[in-house]
Design an enzyme around this catalytic site. Structure first.
Site, PDB file in Angstrom:
ATOM      1  N   CYS A 271      52.794  64.425  55.741  1.00 28.49           N
ATOM      2  CA  CYS A 271      54.190  64.654  55.354  1.00 28.49           C
ATOM      3  C   CYS A 271      55.196  63.956  56.264  1.00 28.49           C
ATOM      4  CB  CYS A 271      54.474  66.149  55.346  1.00 28.49           C
ATOM      5  SG  CYS A 271      53.468  67.038  54.155  1.00 28.49           S
TER       6      CYS A 271
HETATM    7  N1  NAD Z   1      49.206  69.006  53.255  1.00 32.19           N
HETATM    8  C1  NAD Z   1      50.384  69.523  53.528  1.00 32.19           C
HETATM    9  O1  NAD Z   1      50.565  70.167  54.571  1.00 32.19           O
HETATM   10  C2  NAD Z   1      51.556  69.365  52.579  1.00 32.19           C
HETATM   11  C3  NAD Z   1      52.679  70.176  52.764  1.00 32.19           C
HETATM   12  C4  NAD Z   1      53.765  70.077  51.903  1.00 32.19           C
HETATM   13  C5  NAD Z   1      53.718  69.133  50.871  1.00 32.19           C
HETATM   14  N2  NAD Z   1      52.625  68.318  50.700  1.00 32.19           N
HETATM   15  C6  NAD Z   1      52.649  67.381  49.573  1.00 32.19           C
HETATM   16  O2  NAD Z   1      51.815  67.888  48.537  1.00 32.19           O
HETATM   17  C7  NAD Z   1      51.159  66.826  47.850  1.00 32.19           C
HETATM   18  C8  NAD Z   1      49.658  67.017  47.913  1.00 32.19           C
HETATM   19  O3  NAD Z   1      49.238  66.962  49.267  1.00 32.19           O
HETATM   20  P1  NAD Z   1      47.850  67.524  49.768  1.00 32.19           P
HETATM   21  O4  NAD Z   1      47.924  67.575  51.250  1.00 32.19           O
HETATM   22  O5  NAD Z   1      47.465  68.762  49.013  1.00 32.19           O
HETATM   23  O6  NAD Z   1      46.876  66.333  49.300  1.00 32.19           O
HETATM   24  P2  NAD Z   1      45.271  66.350  49.249  1.00 32.19           P
HETATM   25  O7  NAD Z   1      44.832  64.945  49.406  1.00 32.19           O
HETATM   26  O8  NAD Z   1      44.740  67.407  50.170  1.00 32.19           O
HETATM   27  O9  NAD Z   1      44.947  66.840  47.773  1.00 32.19           O
HETATM   28  C9  NAD Z   1      45.269  66.109  46.646  1.00 32.19           C
HETATM   29  C10 NAD Z   1      44.182  66.346  45.593  1.00 32.19           C
HETATM   30  O10 NAD Z   1      44.570  65.679  44.402  1.00 32.19           O
HETATM   31  C11 NAD Z   1      43.425  65.109  43.812  1.00 32.19           C
HETATM   32  N3  NAD Z   1      43.873  64.057  42.921  1.00 32.19           N
HETATM   33  C12 NAD Z   1      44.325  62.816  43.225  1.00 32.19           C
HETATM   34  N4  NAD Z   1      44.713  62.174  42.125  1.00 32.19           N
HETATM   35  C13 NAD Z   1      44.502  63.017  41.088  1.00 32.19           C
HETATM   36  C14 NAD Z   1      44.695  62.931  39.691  1.00 32.19           C
HETATM   37  N5  NAD Z   1      45.241  61.843  39.134  1.00 32.19           N
HETATM   38  N6  NAD Z   1      44.353  63.980  38.948  1.00 32.19           N
HETATM   39  C15 NAD Z   1      43.816  65.100  39.482  1.00 32.19           C
HETATM   40  N7  NAD Z   1      43.616  65.249  40.799  1.00 32.19           N
HETATM   41  C16 NAD Z   1      43.945  64.212  41.582  1.00 32.19           C
HETATM   42  C17 NAD Z   1      42.598  64.657  44.979  1.00 32.19           C
HETATM   43  O11 NAD Z   1      41.225  64.513  44.609  1.00 32.19           O
HETATM   44  C18 NAD Z   1      42.823  65.807  45.977  1.00 32.19           C
HETATM   45  O12 NAD Z   1      41.859  66.833  45.816  1.00 32.19           O
HETATM   46  C19 NAD Z   1      51.665  65.534  48.534  1.00 32.19           C
HETATM   47  O13 NAD Z   1      52.775  65.055  47.827  1.00 32.19           O
HETATM   48  C20 NAD Z   1      52.103  66.014  49.896  1.00 32.19           C
HETATM   49  O14 NAD Z   1      53.077  65.165  50.445  1.00 32.19           O
HETATM   50  C21 NAD Z   1      51.538  68.444  51.525  1.00 32.19           C
END
Ligand code: NAD
Length: 452
Positions: A271
Site C-alpha cells: 500500500c
Molecule cells: N494487504 C493490505 O494490507 C491492504 C490494505 C488495504 C488495501 N489493500 C488493497 O486491497 C487490494 C488487494 O490487496 P491484497 O493485499 O489483498 O492482495 P493479495 O495479492 O493478497 O490478494 C489478491 C488476490 O486476488 C487474486 N486475483 C488476482 N487477479 C484476480 C482476478 N482477475 N480474479 C480473481 N482473483 C484474482 C489473487 O490470486 C490473490 O489471491 C489492493 O488494491 C491493495 O492495494 C491492501
C-alpha cells in the site's frame, strides 16, 4: 432495490468476494460470520482448495474460523466466475500494483470486472475495494458494466469502499474498523451501506465513489509523506550527531497536534509505497504536480542505500570493507510480526549489499524461504538458523524488521557488530551497535589509534 435490501436484512442475500488475499479473505469471513452464504472467487486454485478444505493461509484469519464457517455451509470458494449468476453482491479485492514506470497497473481490476460483466444481472450490487485512483469506479467500471445495457442505480448497484486492513493489528480488524462507502447513485449508496452494516460496526457514507477513492489515497499518502519527513530527519540527525529516536519519543509526549512516525530502512508492503503514485499519476492528468508525494517517494526510496552506507561505516570502524564481509539480515518482511515481503525494503538492502560485494544471509521465522522471483537479488535463499555461534560468525548483523520473536539479548551478546535500523536494541545496547539516525557511541578504531 427494496428486494435486495430485504435479502440483506434477512441474510438471504448470497455474497461474493473476488480476490481472496490479505483483504478479500478477511472480508469473506466477516460476511459469512454475519450470516450470509458467501463464496470467494480467485484465480489461484491453491487458495480455493485451502478454503474449501477449511484452512486459512492469512495469518490474521484463524483456520478455526474458516473451518467453522465451512462446516456451517456459509463459506466456499471457486475459480469459476459463473457463480456470479447466483450472487446478490460481489466485492472486488484484487491487486492494484504499479508498473515499472510507476503508472497504475489496472489489469487485475479490469480482468475481474470483465468476468463480472459477463454474468451481471439485474439486482446485483458490485463494490470495488481495491485501492485505486479517484475516478476508477465512475470512469472505468461503470461504462464497462453499463455496456451490457443495464444501468447503474436502476438495474444494478455500484459502489466503492476502500479496504483499511492493517495486518497483525491486534485491536483493529475488518469488523471494528469504520468503513467509508461511496455510491454511484443514492440507491447504490443505500444498498452498499446496508451490506456493510450487516458485517461492519461503523459505516461512514460519503457523497460519491470519487470521494471514497480519494479518502484511501489521502490516508496512505499521509503515511508516506510523514514517514518521508521522519526519514529525512533521521538523515539530518545522523549528520548532526543527534539521536532521532530520542527526538521523536520526546516529541510524542505533546498531547495535541503531533503524531509520531518512526524512521526505518524504507517503505514496504502493498500500500504505502504504491498508492500515493496512483494519486500523482491521476493528478498529472489534471495538469497538477503532486510534489509532496514525489519528494516523499524520493527520500523513502533512498533509505535502503543509506542503510547499506551505514553498514559500510560500521564495518569501517573494524577496518573491514563491505566487499568480502559476511552480513546477516534479521527480518525481511516489511513490518514486524507479519509474513508479507512485498515491496519490503529489506530486499533492497540485501541486494545493494550484495552488489557491493557482501556475502548476505538472512534470518526470518515469518519468511522461511525467499524465492528468486520475489526479490532483485534473483537467487533462492532460505532463512538460516539463529544461534549464538552463528551470530558470532558474521562480520555484521543488520536488524531490518523488529519482529517480537527475536531474542534481542542473545543478538546483542553474540553479534560482533550490529546495525539497528528500527531502534530495536535501544541507545545503550553497546559500543558495537550502530543505530539508523543516531550518532555512534564510539569513535572508529582508526581514529582511536590516531589520537592514542
Ligand atoms: N494487504 C493490505 O494490507 C491492504 C490494505 C488495504 C488495501 N489493500 C488493497 O486491497 C487490494 C488487494 O490487496 P491484497 O493485499 O489483498 O492482495 P493479495 O495479492 O493478497 O490478494 C489478491 C488476490 O486476488 C487474486 N486475483 C488476482 N487477479 C484476480 C482476478 N482477475 N480474479 C480473481 N482473483 C484474482 C489473487 O490470486 C490473490 O489471491 C489492493 O488494491 C491493495 O492495494 C491492501
Amino acid at each position: 432495490m427494496n428486494e435486495l435490501l430485504r435479502k440483506i436484512q434477512s441474510r438471504d442475500a448470497r455474497t461474493g468476494v473476488v480476490g481472496l488475499g490479505y483483504v478479500g479473505l478477511p472480508l469473506a469471513v466477516e460476511f459469512a460470520r454475519a450470516g450470509f452464504r458467501t463464496v470467494g472467487i480467485d484465480l489461484d486454485r491453491r487458495k480455493v482448495d485451502e478454503i474449501n478444505a477449511g484452512h486459512s493461509y492469512i495469518p490474521d484469519v484463524p483456520t478455526a474460523d474458516v473451518a467453522t464457517l465451512r462446516h456451517a455451509g456459509r463459506l466456499e470458494a471457486t475459480t469459476d466466475f459463473s457463480i456470479i449468476r447466483e450472487l446478490d453482491t460481489v466485492n472486488i479485492c484484487v491487486p492494484t500494483p504499479l508498473r515499472k514506470t510507476k503508472d497504475p497497473d489496472m489489469s487485475y481490476v479490469l480482468s475481474a470486472a470483465e468476468q463480472i460483466a459477463k454474468y451481471l444481472h439485474p439486482g446485483l450490487l458490485i463494490v470495488l475495494e481495491s485501492t485505486t485512483y479517484p475516478g476508477t469506479t465512475a470512469e472505468l467500471l461503470q461504462p464497462m458494466f453499463e455496456s451490457t445495457g443495464l444501468v447503474a442505480g436502476r438495474d444494478f448497484f455500484l459502489a466503492f469502499s476502500p479496504e483499511r486492513v492493517d495486518p497483525s493489528n491486534e485491536h483493529y480488524n475488518t469488523r471494528n474498523t469504520p468503513k467509508v462507502v461511496g455510491g454511484t447513485t443514492p440507491a447504490c449508496m443505500e444498498v452498499a451501506a446496508a451490506l456493510y452494516g450487516a458485517a461492519v460496526e461503523t459505516i461512514v457514507p460519503v457523497s460519491s465513489t470519487r470521494v471514497a477513492e480519494m479518502v484511501k489515497l489521502l490516508e496512505n499518502t499521509f503515511r508516506a509523506v510523514n514517514i518521508g519527513l521522519v526519514n529525512e530527519l533521521a538523515l539530518m540527525c545522523d549528520r548532526m550527531g543527534i539521536d532521532v529516536w530520542e527526538v521523536v519519543n520526546a516529541a510524542r509526549t505533546k498531547p495535541f497536534g503531533f503524531m509520531p512516525f518512526y524512521p526505518g530502512p524504507g517503505l514496504g508492503g502493498h500500500c504505502i509505497p504504491i498508492d500515493p503514485f496512483y494519486l500523482s499519476w491521476k493528478a498529472k492528468e489534471a495538469g497538477f504536480e503532486a510534489r509532496f508525494i514525489e519528494l516523499a517517494g524520493h527520500v523513502n526510496s533512498g533509505m535502503p542505500h543509506y542503510v547499506a552506507d551505514k553498514v559500510g561505516d560500521a564495518l569501517n570502524t573494524q577496518r573491514k570493507a563491505v566487499n568480502g564481509s559476511s552480513v546477516l539480515i534479521l527480518g525481511i518482511s516489511y513490518k514486524k510480526d507479519i509474513d508479507d515481503i512485498r515491496e519490503s525494503p529489506a530486499l533492497d538492502v540485501m541486494h545493494v549489499l550484495q552488489e557491493r560485494g557482501a556475502r548476505v544471509a538472512y534470518h526470518d521465522p515469518h519468511a522461511p524461504v525467499l524465492h528468486a522471483r520475489d526479490w532483485p537479488g534473483k537467487t533462492d535463499m532460505a532463512s538460516v538458523e539463529l544461534t549464538r555461534e552463528r551470530l558470532a560468525e558474521y562480520d555484521c548483523v543488520v536488524v531490518l524488521t523488529n519482529h517480537r520473536v527475536f531474542d534481542y539479548e542473545m543478538i546483542v551478546e553474540s553479534a560482533r557488530l550490529i546495525v539497528d535500523t528500527r531502534n530495536a536494541l535501544g541507545a545503550d545496547a553497546g559500543d558495537h551497535v550502530f543505530r539508523l539516525g543516531a550518532p555512534p557511541r564510539v569513535r572508529s578504531a582508526a581514529r582511536q589509534e590516531q589520537t592514542a
